[in-house]
Write a protein that holds these residues in place. Structure first.
Motif, PDB file in Angstrom:
ATOM      1  N   ARG A  18       0.751  -1.043   0.086  1.00 35.30           N
ATOM      2  CA  ARG A  18       0.097  -0.219   0.056  1.00 35.30           C
ATOM      3  C   ARG A  18       1.041   1.212  -0.005  1.00 35.30           C
ATOM      4  O   ARG A  18       0.410   2.347  -0.724  1.00 35.30           O
ATOM      5  CB  ARG A  18      -0.722  -0.156   1.034  1.00 35.30           C
ATOM      6  CG  ARG A  18      -2.057   0.705   1.010  1.00 35.30           C
ATOM      7  CD  ARG A  18      -3.198   0.438   1.979  1.00 35.30           C
ATOM      8  NE  ARG A  18      -3.221   1.221   3.153  1.00 35.30           N
ATOM      9  CZ  ARG A  18      -3.652   0.853   4.516  1.00 35.30           C
ATOM     10  NH1 ARG A  18      -4.169  -0.534   4.582  1.00 35.30           N
ATOM     11  NH2 ARG A  18      -3.338   1.442   5.499  1.00 35.30           N
ATOM     12  N   GLN A  19       1.966   1.201   0.737  1.00 34.76           N
ATOM     13  CA  GLN A  19       2.799   2.438   0.639  1.00 34.76           C
ATOM     14  C   GLN A  19       3.516   2.672  -0.612  1.00 34.76           C
ATOM     15  O   GLN A  19       3.557   3.912  -1.208  1.00 34.76           O
ATOM     16  CB  GLN A  19       3.859   2.156   1.806  1.00 34.76           C
ATOM     17  CG  GLN A  19       3.649   1.985   3.179  1.00 34.76           C
ATOM     18  CD  GLN A  19       4.639   1.987   4.087  1.00 34.76           C
ATOM     19  OE1 GLN A  19       5.734   2.861   4.064  1.00 34.76           O
ATOM     20  NE2 GLN A  19       4.845   0.915   4.963  1.00 34.76           N
ATOM     21  N   ALA A  22       0.748   3.891  -2.997  1.00 30.44           N
ATOM     22  CA  ALA A  22       0.820   5.420  -2.504  1.00 30.44           C
ATOM     23  C   ALA A  22       1.665   6.288  -3.225  1.00 30.44           C
ATOM     24  O   ALA A  22       1.543   7.331  -3.896  1.00 30.44           O
ATOM     25  CB  ALA A  22       0.429   5.640  -0.867  1.00 30.44           C
ATOM     26  N   GLN A  23       2.919   5.769  -3.079  1.00 27.91           N
ATOM     27  CA  GLN A  23       4.280   6.651  -3.560  1.00 27.91           C
ATOM     28  C   GLN A  23       4.157   6.608  -5.012  1.00 27.91           C
ATOM     29  O   GLN A  23       4.346   7.548  -5.661  1.00 27.91           O
ATOM     30  CB  GLN A  23       5.485   5.846  -3.166  1.00 27.91           C
ATOM     31  CG  GLN A  23       6.719   6.522  -3.397  1.00 27.91           C
ATOM     32  CD  GLN A  23       6.835   7.749  -2.627  1.00 27.91           C
ATOM     33  OE1 GLN A  23       6.299   7.945  -1.622  1.00 27.91           O
ATOM     34  NE2 GLN A  23       7.760   8.568  -2.969  1.00 27.91           N
ATOM     35  N   MET A  26       1.355   9.095  -6.254  1.00 27.65           N
ATOM     36  CA  MET A  26       1.861  10.454  -5.671  1.00 27.65           C
ATOM     37  C   MET A  26       2.784  10.899  -6.775  1.00 27.65           C
ATOM     38  O   MET A  26       2.735  12.081  -7.527  1.00 27.65           O
ATOM     39  CB  MET A  26       2.537  10.479  -4.327  1.00 27.65           C
ATOM     40  CG  MET A  26       2.753  11.824  -3.881  1.00 27.65           C
ATOM     41  SD  MET A  26       1.070  12.538  -3.486  1.00 27.65           S
ATOM     42  CE  MET A  26       2.153  14.441  -3.207  1.00 27.65           C
ATOM     43  N   GLU A  27       4.056  10.114  -7.019  1.00 28.06           N
ATOM     44  CA  GLU A  27       4.971  10.594  -8.037  1.00 28.06           C
ATOM     45  C   GLU A  27       4.638  10.763  -9.376  1.00 28.06           C
ATOM     46  O   GLU A  27       4.786  11.723 -10.295  1.00 28.06           O
ATOM     47  CB  GLU A  27       6.140   9.679  -8.048  1.00 28.06           C
ATOM     48  CG  GLU A  27       6.888   9.621  -6.924  1.00 28.06           C
ATOM     49  CD  GLU A  27       8.380   9.117  -6.728  1.00 28.06           C
ATOM     50  OE1 GLU A  27       8.747   9.280  -7.661  1.00 28.06           O
ATOM     51  OE2 GLU A  27       8.884   8.769  -5.504  1.00 28.06           O
ATOM     52  N   LEU A 109       8.256   4.392   5.027  1.00 25.89           N
ATOM     53  CA  LEU A 109       8.358   3.918   3.807  1.00 25.89           C
ATOM     54  C   LEU A 109       9.982   3.493   3.453  1.00 25.89           C
ATOM     55  O   LEU A 109      10.604   4.335   3.655  1.00 25.89           O
ATOM     56  CB  LEU A 109       8.121   4.791   2.581  1.00 25.89           C
ATOM     57  CG  LEU A 109       8.406   4.556   1.184  1.00 25.89           C
ATOM     58  CD1 LEU A 109       7.213   3.491   0.591  1.00 25.89           C
ATOM     59  CD2 LEU A 109       8.147   5.569   0.424  1.00 25.89           C
TER      60      LEU A 109
ATOM     61  N   ARG B  62      14.229   0.550  11.029  1.00 28.76           N
ATOM     62  CA  ARG B  62      13.285   0.141  10.395  1.00 28.76           C
ATOM     63  C   ARG B  62      11.895  -0.064  11.537  1.00 28.76           C
ATOM     64  O   ARG B  62      10.908   0.023  11.370  1.00 28.76           O
ATOM     65  CB  ARG B  62      13.252  -0.875   9.544  1.00 28.76           C
ATOM     66  CG  ARG B  62      14.051  -0.663   8.358  1.00 28.76           C
ATOM     67  CD  ARG B  62      13.338  -0.663   6.996  1.00 28.76           C
ATOM     68  NE  ARG B  62      12.210   0.353   7.092  1.00 28.76           N
ATOM     69  CZ  ARG B  62      12.409   1.830   6.804  1.00 28.76           C
ATOM     70  NH1 ARG B  62      13.479   2.353   6.526  1.00 28.76           N
ATOM     71  NH2 ARG B  62      11.433   2.636   6.898  1.00 28.76           N
ATOM     72  N   TRP B  78       7.530  17.745  -1.670  1.00 28.97           N
ATOM     73  CA  TRP B  78       7.806  18.199  -3.100  1.00 28.97           C
ATOM     74  C   TRP B  78       7.124  19.576  -3.412  1.00 28.97           C
ATOM     75  O   TRP B  78       5.977  19.941  -2.922  1.00 28.97           O
ATOM     76  CB  TRP B  78       6.721  17.161  -4.083  1.00 28.97           C
ATOM     77  CG  TRP B  78       7.303  15.747  -3.935  1.00 28.97           C
ATOM     78  CD1 TRP B  78       8.445  15.568  -4.844  1.00 28.97           C
ATOM     79  CD2 TRP B  78       7.001  14.553  -3.501  1.00 28.97           C
ATOM     80  NE1 TRP B  78       8.443  13.928  -4.874  1.00 28.97           N
ATOM     81  CE2 TRP B  78       7.570  13.521  -3.952  1.00 28.97           C
ATOM     82  CE3 TRP B  78       5.600  14.510  -2.722  1.00 28.97           C
ATOM     83  CZ2 TRP B  78       7.416  12.193  -3.363  1.00 28.97           C
ATOM     84  CZ3 TRP B  78       5.688  13.046  -2.250  1.00 28.97           C
ATOM     85  CH2 TRP B  78       6.582  12.337  -2.658  1.00 28.97           C
ATOM     86  N   GLU B  85      -2.441  17.381   0.209  1.00 35.94           N
ATOM     87  CA  GLU B  85      -1.951  16.135  -0.668  1.00 35.94           C
ATOM     88  C   GLU B  85      -0.884  15.568   0.174  1.00 35.94           C
ATOM     89  O   GLU B  85      -0.860  14.451   0.208  1.00 35.94           O
ATOM     90  CB  GLU B  85      -1.802  16.756  -1.881  1.00 35.94           C
ATOM     91  CG  GLU B  85      -1.646  15.742  -3.103  1.00 35.94           C
ATOM     92  CD  GLU B  85      -1.618  16.468  -4.402  1.00 35.94           C
ATOM     93  OE1 GLU B  85      -2.247  16.084  -5.439  1.00 35.94           O
ATOM     94  OE2 GLU B  85      -0.577  17.178  -4.649  1.00 35.94           O
ATOM     95  N   HIS B  89      -0.569  12.129   1.752  1.00 36.64           N
ATOM     96  CA  HIS B  89       0.370  11.049   1.422  1.00 36.64           C
ATOM     97  C   HIS B  89       1.159  10.456   2.573  1.00 36.64           C
ATOM     98  O   HIS B  89       1.388   9.220   2.580  1.00 36.64           O
ATOM     99  CB  HIS B  89       1.179  11.551   0.433  1.00 36.64           C
ATOM    100  CG  HIS B  89       2.317  10.704  -0.211  1.00 36.64           C
ATOM    101  ND1 HIS B  89       2.145   9.470  -0.713  1.00 36.64           N
ATOM    102  CD2 HIS B  89       3.799  10.785   0.021  1.00 36.64           C
ATOM    103  CE1 HIS B  89       3.201   9.017  -0.995  1.00 36.64           C
ATOM    104  NE2 HIS B  89       4.314   9.430  -0.527  1.00 36.64           N
ATOM    105  N   LYS B  92      -1.052   8.142   4.436  1.00 29.34           N
ATOM    106  CA  LYS B  92      -1.163   6.597   3.860  1.00 29.34           C
ATOM    107  C   LYS B  92       0.031   5.723   4.092  1.00 29.34           C
ATOM    108  O   LYS B  92      -0.274   4.526   4.001  1.00 29.34           O
ATOM    109  CB  LYS B  92      -1.279   6.917   2.234  1.00 29.34           C
ATOM    110  CG  LYS B  92      -2.461   7.279   1.927  1.00 29.34           C
ATOM    111  CD  LYS B  92      -2.726   7.382   0.267  1.00 29.34           C
ATOM    112  CE  LYS B  92      -3.867   8.180  -0.041  1.00 29.34           C
ATOM    113  NZ  LYS B  92      -3.616   9.109  -1.384  1.00 29.34           N
ATOM    114  N   LEU B  93       1.281   6.317   4.448  1.00 28.51           N
ATOM    115  CA  LEU B  93       2.295   5.404   4.853  1.00 28.51           C
ATOM    116  C   LEU B  93       2.117   4.642   6.241  1.00 28.51           C
ATOM    117  O   LEU B  93       2.775   3.821   6.589  1.00 28.51           O
ATOM    118  CB  LEU B  93       3.670   5.983   4.520  1.00 28.51           C
ATOM    119  CG  LEU B  93       3.647   6.794   3.623  1.00 28.51           C
ATOM    120  CD1 LEU B  93       5.154   7.633   3.501  1.00 28.51           C
ATOM    121  CD2 LEU B  93       3.828   5.932   2.307  1.00 28.51           C
TER     122      LEU B  93
END
Lengths: 259, 302
Positions: A18-19, A22-23, A26-27, A109, B62, B78, B85, B89, B92-93
């Motif tokens: 899912r990460q 999403a990445q 987005m990109e 991530l 990690r 960005w 947004e 984002h 969502k992680l």
């Protein structure tokens, strides 16, 4: 600790897939929203295709097929090059500059997930490019070689070309500053588009044209043409792309700085 | 922690209790960011060890990352991403993110939700950075200069949010060079200067419960032996601290007697006061007394 407050800790990573999705989303979204990148990804390839077909009515490129059939595979190769190399290099260069990669480095991530997300974004953009360019080409009367083999070989060229150019793009973004990356990625793109046998077959470059198949641009162009014109694969171009992908990956792994 | 020849953080030994707000206070260049980034796993200490939630920030990165929230100084988004947004984002992680709409309300981000990051004001970028740090419901948040560049309202919103985080069981570690921020917000303050820890305590402990003070600044350097003679004139119930050759701090009951004694001493020694301030001992005084430096890193009076 109350256990019921708004901000009561409940940490955890989203599932890796899912990460990564999403990445990628987005990109890809950011790439398509950026005017210059959209120009590079879609507008220039469409202009090259339409312009090339028109020009071939007046100038002899020494093409063996109808212009639309000879040029479309090369334009698809150009589209791959623009996204996997130029767009990726520029986007990554500015991500380093603006601390995006550092910020994501403090998120759940992992770096492998970030890389996977970038690759996913490239494929999302490439699918869109192929849809637009395919539609334009079919409207101009494109008749590619048919069959499953053609599709598979085309996909193979797409994958190998993306791997080669993306690894080289990341290498450029990792060693140069953002502005220098912007300049270099655009310059290399223009040089390869004009002289790298990507849009036009190597036969159009005269007697030394065969040397251009050693470049990633020429190899990708020839691989696409082999697949979509003849439904055939010579193996050599694919090997050249693979070698470039290995070179790019090794260079990137040795030099890339995430911040 | 060294960069080449320069030692940014040296022999820093401090700990942070859970469910508290801890401020790392110090002038620019004191090593605050280096300290924080070492806790966040961005840097590996050349000597010594760091543990966050019992984990090594580099080796166990990690496992640690999902449990901490990080607000970096400066950018981290960005330039073309819209504010909301970007926040969504990051949400969502994470497995159980906060409601991004609620966070946007709390931090006043709705007005600029559709604005690309590059067009946000400095204060808006800071608020977005804070939102991104807490959206994953971390156990510990590290915030680097959270209110730098914010207007007063945004500062208060930020302070309220950080206090509520603490009350809900989050451990907050922040760096600041604002004395009032540390004094008002923190349960525990660590003052660092040139990479060294110079004092630790609660705001009350560090300011000695707000003891009254007189701060004397004079027009030309004090005569030799000035602090000692003033100390002698005032007696033992107050403490005279030299801050620079033109300023000193008298800590103790600042009543009529003390004030009269100070002005008589000035007259007797031909010293012309430029300013004579009565106040309560605050962190600024503590810092001055400890380092001889203003928090801005300048000599007093400049």
């Amino acid at each position: 600790m109350t256990g019921t407050g708004t901000f009561t800790p409940r940490p955890g990573s989203a599932p890796l897939l899912r990460q990564v999705l999403a990445q990628s989303a987005m990109e890809a979204k950011l790439m398509l929203r950026n005017g210059e990148q959209l120009l590079l990804a879609v507008v220039i390839p469409v202009l090259v295709l339409v312009g090339g077909v028109e020009a071939a009515k007046h100038v002899d490129f020494g093409l063996d097929q109808r212009p639309i059939d000879a040029l479309t595979p090369g334009v698809l190769a150009l589209a791959v090059m623009s996204t996997a190399f130029t767009s990726l290099a520029i986007a990554t260069g500015f991500e380093r500059r603006y601390g995006v990669i550092k910020r994501l480095g403090a998120s759940p991530l992992p770096r492998a997930g970030l890389l996977a997300g970038k690759i996913g974004a490239l494929f999302l953009v490439e699918v869109l490019q192929f849809a637009v360019l395919g539609a334009v080409a079919f409207a101009l009367g494109w008749e590619p070689a048919g069959g499953v083999r053609t599709v598979l070989l085309g996909l193979e060229a797409l994958l190998l070309g993306t791997a080669a150019f993306a690894s080289l793009g990341l290498f450029v973004a990792g060693v140069l500053r953002a502005e220098a990356t912007l300049a270099a990625a655009n310059l290399i793109y223009l040089l390869l588009m004009a002289g790298g046998a990507v849009v036009l077959p190597t036969t159009a470059y005269g007697s030394s044209g065969h040397l251009l198949t050693w470049l990633p641009s020429g190899a990708l162009g020839e691989a696409m043409r082999g697949a979509l014109i003849h439904g055939d694969c010579y193996g050599r171009e694919q090997l050249v792309l693979l070698v470039w992908a290995v070179i790019g990956t090794v260079l990137t792994a040795r030099t890339f700085r995430w911040e | 922690m060294r960069y080449g020849e320069k030692t940014a953080v040296d022999g820093l030994d401090l700990s942070v209790a859970r469910h508290t707000i801890t401020a790392v206070l110090g002038p620019n260049g004191a090593g605050k960011t280096t300290t924080l980034e070492t806790c966040e796993g961005y840097r590996r200490p050349q000597q010594g060890s760091v543990r966050v939630l019992g984990l090594d920030p580099v080796a166990d990165r990690r496992d640690l990352l999902p449990r901490i929230g990080v607000m970096l100084q400066g950018s981290g988004a960005w330039s073309g991403a819209r504010a909301m947004e970007m926040l969504e984002h990051i949400a969502k992680l994470h497995a159980h993110p906060l409601d991004t709409g609620m966070l946007a309300d709390r931090l006043g981000l709705h007005d600029c939700g559709k604005t690309p990051y590059r067009r946000l004001s400095g204060g808006q970028q800071q608020r977005l950075g804070l939102a991104m740090a807490v959206v994953g419901r971390p156990e510990v948040v590290f915030v680097d200069e959270p209110t730098a560049g914010m207007d007063p309202q945004a500062r208060r919103d930020t302070w309220d949010l950080l206090t509520e985080l603490r009350d809900d069981g989050v451990t907050v570690v922040l760096t600041t060079h604002y004395m009032d921020e540390a004094e008002r917000l923190a349960d525990q303050i660590h003052i660092i200067d040139r990479g060294r820890l110079i004092a630790s305590g609660s705001p009350l402990e560090l300011t000695r419960g707000g003891t009254s003070t007189i701060r004397l600044v004079v027009t030309k350097p004090f005569p030799d032996g000035a602090p000692a003679s003033l100390q002698a004139a005032l007696g033992e119930r107050v403490e005279v601290t030299t801050i620079s050759e033109v300023s000193l701090l008298v800590t103790g009951p600042a009543d009529h007697t003390t004030l009269a004694t100070v002005s008589r001493w000035c007259e007797e020694h031909g010293v012309l006061p430029e300013s004579l301030n009565l106040g309560q001992r605050n962190l600024e005084d503590t810092f001055l007394a400890l380092t001889g430096l203003e928090i801005t890193g300048q000599e007093p009076g400049q």
